[in-house]
Design a protein around this motif. Structure first.
Motif, mmCIF file in Angstrom:
data_model
loop_
_atom_site.group_PDB
_atom_site.id
_atom_site.type_symbol
_atom_site.label_atom_id
_atom_site.label_comp_id
_atom_site.label_asym_id
_atom_site.label_seq_id
_atom_site.Cartn_x
_atom_site.Cartn_y
_atom_site.Cartn_z
ATOM 1 N N GLY A 91 0.805 -1.213 0.000
ATOM 2 C CA GLY A 91 0.000 0.000 0.000
ATOM 3 C C GLY A 91 0.837 1.261 0.000
ATOM 4 N N THR A 92 0.171 2.374 0.274
ATOM 5 C CA THR A 92 0.803 3.681 0.316
ATOM 6 C C THR A 92 0.547 4.322 1.669
ATOM 7 O OG1 THR A 92 0.427 3.965 -2.063
ATOM 8 C CG2 THR A 92 0.957 5.945 -0.798
ATOM 9 N N VAL A 93 1.589 4.814 2.292
ATOM 10 C CA VAL A 93 1.448 5.495 3.580
ATOM 11 C C VAL A 93 0.721 6.824 3.345
ATOM 12 C CG1 VAL A 93 2.681 6.531 5.522
ATOM 13 C CG2 VAL A 93 3.550 4.421 4.458
ATOM 14 N N VAL A 94 -0.338 7.060 4.115
ATOM 15 C CA VAL A 94 -1.096 8.307 3.952
ATOM 16 C C VAL A 94 -0.996 9.216 5.171
ATOM 17 C CG1 VAL A 94 -2.712 7.337 2.292
ATOM 18 C CG2 VAL A 94 -3.240 7.214 4.733
ATOM 19 N N HIS A 95 -0.603 8.655 6.307
ATOM 20 C CA HIS A 95 -0.494 9.495 7.505
ATOM 21 C C HIS A 95 0.505 8.870 8.481
ATOM 22 C CE1 HIS A 95 -1.606 12.339 10.621
ATOM 23 N NE2 HIS A 95 -1.753 11.330 11.460
ATOM 24 N N VAL A 96 1.295 9.741 9.125
ATOM 25 C CA VAL A 96 2.261 9.317 10.135
ATOM 26 C C VAL A 96 2.209 10.301 11.292
ATOM 27 C CG1 VAL A 96 4.731 9.157 10.670
ATOM 28 C CG2 VAL A 96 3.850 8.129 8.568
ATOM 29 N N HIS A 97 2.219 9.776 12.501
ATOM 30 C CA HIS A 97 2.357 10.618 13.704
ATOM 31 C C HIS A 97 3.407 9.952 14.577
ATOM 32 C CE1 HIS A 97 1.132 13.504 16.787
ATOM 33 N NE2 HIS A 97 1.233 12.513 17.657
ATOM 34 N N ASP A 98 4.462 10.692 14.924
ATOM 35 C CA ASP A 98 5.577 10.110 15.684
ATOM 36 C C ASP A 98 6.141 11.161 16.639
ATOM 37 O OD1 ASP A 98 7.541 8.438 16.598
ATOM 38 O OD2 ASP A 98 8.777 8.496 14.791
ATOM 39 N N ALA A 99 5.319 11.602 17.592
ATOM 40 C CA ALA A 99 5.745 12.660 18.507
ATOM 41 C C ALA A 99 5.344 12.405 19.953
ATOM 42 C CB ALA A 99 5.150 13.998 18.054
ATOM 43 N N GLU A 100 4.779 11.217 20.227
ATOM 44 C CA GLU A 100 4.273 10.939 21.567
ATOM 45 C C GLU A 100 5.274 10.117 22.377
ATOM 46 O OE1 GLU A 100 1.400 12.339 22.426
ATOM 47 O OE2 GLU A 100 1.188 13.091 20.370
ATOM 48 N N PRO A 101 5.451 10.437 23.657
ATOM 49 C CA PRO A 101 6.385 9.672 24.487
ATOM 50 C C PRO A 101 5.851 8.278 24.803
ATOM 51 C CG PRO A 101 5.158 11.211 25.829
ATOM 52 C CD PRO A 101 4.786 11.521 24.406
ATOM 53 N N ASP A 102 6.760 7.364 25.078
ATOM 54 C CA ASP A 102 6.385 6.045 25.587
ATOM 55 C C ASP A 102 6.301 6.151 27.104
ATOM 56 O OD1 ASP A 102 6.446 4.197 23.183
ATOM 57 O OD2 ASP A 102 8.429 5.119 23.029
#
Length: 238
Positions: A91-102
């Motif tokens: 498929g194709t990536v349409v959205h990414v969110h990578d800013a939240e702490p673990d």
């Protein structure tokens, strides 16, 4: 064997995908148990499923101590934390969110109470606070969208517009967002935005399952694993 779909949902077109990982994982909130699987139709979660990484003894963590009973625990204690998360289809990536702490994990009932009380606040803060770090992929074959959530901070390897292949690593398992311990949340939707999309039923291909009741492994070419089962992907027969 559990039904693939509840009676009221039979006839819905299932989307066939791969398990988004290697190794063994415990199944929680399976739509084979109930629909809506997470108790709500909101946020595209009607047929969502959770996977918690386990070791060869089917343990989610190798350590138990006073913190397990009374407090929070570091996510690094858990087998799932940092494990690769794979694209479940082309498929194709349409959205990414990578800013939240673990954040810290919670097995203790004492630690879960204040966390539960903060649920409304997380919902008000939006998708990042709920799904944590996540990736949405537009699946080529079905035209649907798959969301993989609670990913490890700074682990996402893909960006919007990028094409991905089935089995390609896209991130690592984390404990971000609305998560009490490291796990992968997966759902298929009819749109890219979980706040307005509807959930779509899915089925997984080529996996070994240890059912919760018998514990005897069986290889399945296609299906939805049952609640409390442990699963691992297997190669497709030639």
């Amino acid at each position: 064997m559990a039904e693939e779909l509840p009676a009221r949902d039979r006839g819905a077109q299932e989307v066939e995908i791969s398990l988004p990982f290697t190794g063994r994982w415990l199944v929680e909130n399976s739509p084979a148990r109930r629909v809506p699987s997470h108790g709500t139709d909101l946020f595209g979660e009607r047929y969502a499923i959770d996977f918690v990484g386990v070791d060869d003894r089917h343990r989610t963590a190798g350590t138990r101590d006073w913190r397990t009973l009374l407090a929070t625990e570091p996510p690094e204690r858990f087998v799932a934390f940092g494990r690769p998360v794979l694209a479940p289809g082309d498929g194709t990536v349409v959205h990414v969110h990578d800013a939240e702490p673990d954040h810290e994990a919670r097995r203790s009932q004492l630690a879960l109470v204040p966390y539960a009380l903060g649920q409304a606040g997380r919902l008000r803060r939006g998708a990042g606070a709920v799904a944590g770090n996540h990736v949405v992929v537009h699946l080529i074959e079905s035209g649907t969208f798959v969301l993989l959530a609670h990913l490890q901070l700074d682990s996402v390897r893909v960006s919007p517009g990028q094409e991905v292949l089935d089995g390609q690593q896209i991130a690592r398992c984390g404990n971000s967002g609305n998560s009490t311990q490291p796990h992968v949340h997966l759902q298929v939707m009819d749109g890219a935005d979980p706040f307005v999309a509807r959930g779509v039923p899915m089925t997984f291909r080529h996996f070994r399952e240890w059912p919760a009741r018998t514990g005897q492994p069986q290889v399945r070419g296609r299906g939805m694993p049952g609640e409390g089962a442990v699963v691992e992907p297997v190669a497709a027969p030639r």
